[in-house]
Design a protein around this motif. Structure first.
Motif, PDB file in Angstrom:
ATOM      1  N   UNK A 152       0.838  -1.208   0.000  1.00 27.66           N
ATOM      2  CA  UNK A 152       0.000   0.000   0.000  1.00 27.66           C
ATOM      3  C   UNK A 152       0.867   1.249   0.000  1.00 27.66           C
ATOM      4  N   UNK A 153       2.016   1.170   0.642  1.00 28.37           N
ATOM      5  CA  UNK A 153       2.953   2.299   0.644  1.00 28.37           C
ATOM      6  C   UNK A 153       3.428   2.588  -0.782  1.00 28.37           C
ATOM      7  N   UNK A 154       3.707   1.538  -1.545  1.00 24.22           N
ATOM      8  CA  UNK A 154       4.109   1.703  -2.943  1.00 24.22           C
ATOM      9  C   UNK A 154       2.969   2.339  -3.744  1.00 24.22           C
TER      10      UNK A 154
ATOM     11  N   UNK B 100      -5.439   5.190  12.833  1.00 20.50           N
ATOM     12  CA  UNK B 100      -5.178   6.605  12.590  1.00 20.50           C
ATOM     13  C   UNK B 100      -3.674   6.843  12.446  1.00 20.50           C
ATOM     14  N   UNK B 101      -2.867   6.070  13.156  1.00 22.49           N
ATOM     15  CA  UNK B 101      -1.411   6.208  13.022  1.00 22.49           C
ATOM     16  C   UNK B 101      -0.954   5.908  11.595  1.00 22.49           C
ATOM     17  N   UNK B 102      -1.573   4.933  10.971  1.00 20.68           N
ATOM     18  CA  UNK B 102      -1.236   4.612   9.587  1.00 20.68           C
ATOM     19  C   UNK B 102      -1.623   5.761   8.666  1.00 20.68           C
ATOM     20  N   UNK B 103      -2.769   6.371   8.923  1.00 22.12           N
ATOM     21  CA  UNK B 103      -3.174   7.533   8.127  1.00 22.12           C
ATOM     22  C   UNK B 103      -2.203   8.693   8.325  1.00 22.12           C
ATOM     23  N   UNK B 104      -1.732   8.861   9.536  1.00 22.83           N
ATOM     24  CA  UNK B 104      -0.747   9.930   9.784  1.00 22.83           C
ATOM     25  C   UNK B 104       0.502   9.700   8.942  1.00 22.83           C
ATOM     26  N   UNK B 105       0.905   8.453   8.809  1.00 24.37           N
ATOM     27  CA  UNK B 105       2.051   8.131   7.955  1.00 24.37           C
ATOM     28  C   UNK B 105       1.761   8.542   6.517  1.00 24.37           C
ATOM     29  N   UNK B 106       0.558   8.218   6.041  1.00 21.10           N
ATOM     30  CA  UNK B 106       0.171   8.603   4.686  1.00 21.10           C
ATOM     31  C   UNK B 106       0.149  10.106   4.493  1.00 21.10           C
ATOM     32  N   UNK B 107      -0.346  10.820   5.482  1.00 22.06           N
ATOM     33  CA  UNK B 107      -0.364  12.284   5.409  1.00 22.06           C
ATOM     34  C   UNK B 107       1.060  12.844   5.444  1.00 22.06           C
ATOM     35  N   UNK B 108       1.917  12.242   6.254  1.00 21.95           N
ATOM     36  CA  UNK B 108       3.317  12.678   6.316  1.00 21.95           C
ATOM     37  C   UNK B 108       4.033  12.424   4.990  1.00 21.95           C
ATOM     38  N   UNK B 109       3.618  11.377   4.285  1.00 25.42           N
ATOM     39  CA  UNK B 109       4.210  11.087   2.975  1.00 25.42           C
ATOM     40  C   UNK B 109       3.766  12.095   1.929  1.00 25.42           C
ATOM     41  N   UNK B 110       2.599  12.751   2.152  1.00 29.06           N
ATOM     42  CA  UNK B 110       2.137  13.765   1.217  1.00 29.06           C
ATOM     43  C   UNK B 110       0.685  13.679   0.819  1.00 29.06           C
TER      44      UNK B 110
ATOM     45  N   UNK C 101      -8.213   4.598  -8.459  1.00 26.21           N
ATOM     46  CA  UNK C 101      -8.048   3.955  -7.162  1.00 26.21           C
ATOM     47  C   UNK C 101      -6.791   3.090  -7.200  1.00 26.21           C
ATOM     48  N   UNK C 102      -5.829   3.420  -6.330  1.00 28.81           N
ATOM     49  CA  UNK C 102      -4.616   2.620  -6.179  1.00 28.81           C
ATOM     50  C   UNK C 102      -4.721   1.815  -4.892  1.00 28.81           C
ATOM     51  N   UNK C 103      -4.412   0.539  -4.961  1.00 27.19           N
ATOM     52  CA  UNK C 103      -4.352  -0.321  -3.779  1.00 27.19           C
ATOM     53  C   UNK C 103      -3.055  -1.105  -3.837  1.00 27.19           C
ATOM     54  N   UNK C 104      -2.595  -1.542  -2.666  1.00 24.15           N
ATOM     55  CA  UNK C 104      -1.475  -2.465  -2.641  1.00 24.15           C
ATOM     56  C   UNK C 104      -1.889  -3.756  -3.317  1.00 24.15           C
ATOM     57  N   UNK C 105      -0.912  -4.491  -3.843  1.00 25.97           N
ATOM     58  CA  UNK C 105      -1.269  -5.697  -4.588  1.00 25.97           C
ATOM     59  C   UNK C 105      -1.844  -6.798  -3.724  1.00 25.97           C
ATOM     60  N   UNK C 106      -1.510  -6.798  -2.430  1.00 25.34           N
ATOM     61  CA  UNK C 106      -2.032  -7.842  -1.555  1.00 25.34           C
ATOM     62  C   UNK C 106      -1.893  -7.412  -0.104  1.00 25.34           C
ATOM     63  N   UNK C 107      -2.660  -8.090   0.742  1.00 25.81           N
ATOM     64  CA  UNK C 107      -2.573  -7.858   2.179  1.00 25.81           C
ATOM     65  C   UNK C 107      -1.351  -8.609   2.718  1.00 25.81           C
ATOM     66  N   UNK C 108      -0.758  -8.085   3.777  1.00 25.97           N
ATOM     67  CA  UNK C 108       0.397  -8.782   4.343  1.00 25.97           C
ATOM     68  C   UNK C 108       0.018  -9.669   5.520  1.00 25.97           C
TER      69      UNK C 108
END
Length: 145
Positions: free
Chosen positions: A7-9, A37-47, A81-88
């Motif tokens: 998902x980060x990619x 919410x912490x994961x969303x904060x990471x996404x917001x920090x990424x841009x 819509x972009x999604x990661x290719x699979x769940x980990x």
């Protein structure tokens, strides 16, 4: 709780497209308990421009996630819509295909490079396959994993 590396990619690709001027906004979405919410904060920090947290305390299955994403796409009027290719956690590789089916949008999986043509409203997706690279052309809106 951390962002799935796939998902980060996907988020990085969405941000790259926005930086090139081909998208106006990147919205990150996370589903799960309040700790997400912490994961969303990471996404917001990424841009990412905005984050949406869908609070869910029960187990989420790929079809449930796809149905929630379908609703978000319709409410937010998203065009790609972009999604990661699979769940980990369970290695499922289903949500992207399911949400594409629910939306009746074209999809490309295992993308390694995405090129958008805003004028033609299409995406060219390059994907690595056993024999080299495969190139797909999709009309927008679309789902890419």
């Amino acid at each position: 709780m951390s962002m799935n590396p796939f998902c980060e990619i996907a988020l990085e690709e969405a941000l790259r497209i926005k930086e090139s001027g081909l998208a106006s906004e990147v919205v990150a979405v996370s589903m799960g308990p309040s700790e997400c919410v912490d994961t969303l904060r990471t996404g917001l920090a990424m841009g990412a421009d905005r984050g949406i947290h869908v609070e869910v305390t029960s187990v989420l299955y790929p079809l449930t996630v796809a149905k929630i994403l379908k609703i978000l796409v319709e409410v937010e009027k998203l065009g790609l819509l972009f999604l990661g290719k699979q769940a980990i956690d369970d290695d499922c590789h289903q949500t992207g295909q399911m949400v594409a089916g629910l939306l009746s949008w074209p999809q490309a999986t295992f993308a390694s490079k995405v090129v958008l043509d805003k004028e033609k409203q299409e995406a060219t997706v390059y994907r690595e396959v056993d024999g080299g690279l495969e190139t797909l052309s999709l009309d927008l809106p679309a789902v890419i994993t």
